[in-house]
Scaffold this motif. Structure first.
Motif, PDB file in Angstrom:
ATOM      1  N   ASP A 181       0.242   9.309   2.545  1.00 30.35           N
ATOM      2  CA  ASP A 181      -0.032   7.896   2.816  1.00 30.35           C
ATOM      3  C   ASP A 181      -0.571   7.737   4.239  1.00 30.35           C
ATOM      4  O   ASP A 181      -0.339   8.602   5.086  1.00 30.35           O
ATOM      5  CB  ASP A 181       1.293   7.116   2.677  1.00 30.35           C
ATOM      6  CG  ASP A 181       1.087   5.662   2.304  1.00 30.35           C
ATOM      7  OD1 ASP A 181      -0.043   5.160   2.408  1.00 30.35           O
ATOM      8  OD2 ASP A 181       2.078   5.023   1.916  1.00 30.35           O
ATOM      9  N   GLU A 238       1.097   0.315  -7.104  1.00 32.17           N
ATOM     10  CA  GLU A 238       2.040   0.805  -6.091  1.00 32.17           C
ATOM     11  C   GLU A 238       3.178  -0.198  -6.003  1.00 32.17           C
ATOM     12  O   GLU A 238       2.946  -1.406  -5.899  1.00 32.17           O
ATOM     13  CB  GLU A 238       1.368   0.940  -4.725  1.00 32.17           C
ATOM     14  CG  GLU A 238       2.363   1.334  -3.631  1.00 32.17           C
ATOM     15  CD  GLU A 238       1.734   1.525  -2.250  1.00 32.17           C
ATOM     16  OE1 GLU A 238       0.506   1.321  -2.100  1.00 32.17           O
ATOM     17  OE2 GLU A 238       2.487   1.880  -1.317  1.00 32.17           O
ATOM     18  N   GLU A 297      -7.315   2.241   1.144  1.00 30.36           N
ATOM     19  CA  GLU A 297      -6.351   1.141   1.218  1.00 30.36           C
ATOM     20  C   GLU A 297      -6.941  -0.070   1.937  1.00 30.36           C
ATOM     21  O   GLU A 297      -7.786   0.084   2.822  1.00 30.36           O
ATOM     22  CB  GLU A 297      -5.125   1.561   2.039  1.00 30.36           C
ATOM     23  CG  GLU A 297      -4.324   2.678   1.453  1.00 30.36           C
ATOM     24  CD  GLU A 297      -3.012   2.829   2.220  1.00 30.36           C
ATOM     25  OE1 GLU A 297      -1.985   2.609   1.585  1.00 30.36           O
ATOM     26  OE2 GLU A 297      -3.028   3.149   3.418  1.00 30.36           O
ATOM     27  N   ASN A 356       6.880   4.544  -2.601  1.00 33.83           N
ATOM     28  CA  ASN A 356       6.994   5.036  -1.224  1.00 33.83           C
ATOM     29  C   ASN A 356       8.338   5.720  -1.002  1.00 33.83           C
ATOM     30  O   ASN A 356       9.379   5.220  -1.420  1.00 33.83           O
ATOM     31  CB  ASN A 356       6.843   3.868  -0.236  1.00 33.83           C
ATOM     32  CG  ASN A 356       5.464   3.261  -0.292  1.00 33.83           C
ATOM     33  OD1 ASN A 356       4.501   3.837   0.213  1.00 33.83           O
ATOM     34  ND2 ASN A 356       5.344   2.117  -0.949  1.00 33.83           N
ATOM     35  N   LYS A 379      -4.341   8.864   0.778  1.00 30.76           N
ATOM     36  CA  LYS A 379      -4.624   7.441   0.881  1.00 30.76           C
ATOM     37  C   LYS A 379      -5.205   7.160   2.268  1.00 30.76           C
ATOM     38  O   LYS A 379      -4.528   7.325   3.279  1.00 30.76           O
ATOM     39  CB  LYS A 379      -3.341   6.639   0.652  1.00 30.76           C
ATOM     40  CG  LYS A 379      -2.757   6.946  -0.735  1.00 30.76           C
ATOM     41  CD  LYS A 379      -1.694   5.977  -1.148  1.00 30.76           C
ATOM     42  CE  LYS A 379      -2.251   4.638  -1.525  1.00 30.76           C
ATOM     43  NZ  LYS A 379      -1.207   3.768  -2.124  1.00 30.76           N
TER      44      LYS A 379
HETATM   45 CA    CA Z   1       2.226   3.457   0.368  1.00 32.33          CA
END
Ligand code: CA
Ligand code: C2E
Ligand code: CA
Ligand code: CA
Length: 279
Positions: free
Chosen positions: A179, A58, A236, A117, A200
């Motif tokens: 996210d 990421e 995460e 993102n 996520k």
């Molecule tokens: Ca992210």
């Protein structure tokens, strides 16, 4: 009383003006930072829970500020969003991330994916799918190696135009991730309404997953939902071997977190690639 009132007002006014000036300064500085090459990307590995191997990264933005030092996104993304500069920041981030990905995918045996993102303001921009198309074409990156991460807040006031944008992106072949899953109010509605490929699981559920049965139940439910809806689930903020053991048992496919690696400069990533199998 009148005096105090007045002096209170002056203090308030000065504080407000100070904050305003700081913001305007940040805005002016940020504009120069984009053009002047002060933005940097760090990359955090995304790891397959079963094999323990890095499958992707990421991209996380940083600002090497000439006087304030290395700034994290918390110090400037909000200002960038308020001023619209996020559109330029976001374009730079996507371009740099894809350029870097093209480099890494040229390494034999490496087929990393890249997550980037994307903020609400970028999604609202009708030019966004065109920007993505142009960057993919220029960098010659496979669209399905790129995953755009959206937050629930970004989708909260999604208009028809936003939905059209997401569908256009999906048709291009890029993957879409939700996210910070579980921190908003309508996570499930979003899964139904948007063409999402990845969820996520927010760090706040992972932190106590080994000790708190409620958090474990939530992570298990998300992992199960992922399997039923054919979504990839990424946990995460995995920091301990114990957390990893639990999310593995609960069925998450991938994880990110300090346990494997913090976000790192690009130069550090190739060494973390799984070593090619010898024959
Ligand atoms: Ca992210
Ligand atoms: P995010 O997308 O949820 O990114 C994960 C954040 O968690 C990153 O913070 C990462 O450094 C941190 N993190 C990763 N592993 C661990 C761990 O094991 N423990 C803990 N405590 N933290 C961990 P970072 O880099 O400060 O980014 C913060 C947020 O800023 C990101 O949250 C994302 O929402 C936003 N952001 C970062 N880069 C960009 C960008 O290029 N564009 C936009 N629009 N937003 C960005
Ligand atoms: Ca997140
Ligand atoms: Ca889907």
């Amino acid at each position: 009383a009148k005096d105090r009132g007045r002096s209170g007002y002056v203090v308030f006014d000065a504080a407000l003006r100070g904050a305003l000036e700081e913001r305007q300064q940040t805005e002016a500085d940020l504009r120069m930072a984009i053009d002047g090459g002060q933005l940097r990307l760090l990359y955090q590995p995304v790891v397959d829970v079963r094999s323990g191997k890095m499958t992707g990264v990421e991209a996380l933005v940083r600002w090497e500020h000439p006087t304030r030092g290395l700034l994290g996104p918390d110090a400037f993304i909000a200002v960038a969003e308020d001023t619209g500069l996020i559109v330029d920041v976001g374009r730079w981030v996507l371009h740099e991330a894809c350029r870097q990905l093209a480099d890494w995918r040229a390494i034999p045996g490496a087929s990393l994916t890249m997550a980037v993102n994307v903020s609400a303001r970028q999604l609202c921009d009708p030019g966004f799918p065109g920007v993505v198309t142009a960057i993919l074409a220029e960098t010659e990156v496979d669209p399905d190696a790129v995953c755009l991460e959206l937050t629930e807040t970004a989708l909260l006031d999604a208009t028809e135009a936003t939905i059209a944008t997401l569908e256009a992106l999906h048709r291009l072949g890029v993957r879409l991730a939700l996210d910070d899953f579980g921190t908003g109010f309508s996570s499930l509605t979003f899964l139904k309404r948007f063409p999402i490929d990845v969820v996520k699981v927010d760090r706040s559920f992972v932190r106590d997953v080994a000790a708190d049965p409620d958090d474990a139940a939530i992570v298990a439910a998300v992992a199960k939902l992922g399997r039923s809806l054919h979504l990839e689930t990424v946990a995460e903020g995995v920091e301990t071997a114990e957390q990893l053991a639990v999310i593995r048992r609960l069925g998450c496919r991938s994880f990110q977190g300090y346990l494997f690696s913090p976000p790192r400069p690009a130069a550090d990533i190739p060494a973390l690639l799984p070593s090619p199998r010898r024959s």
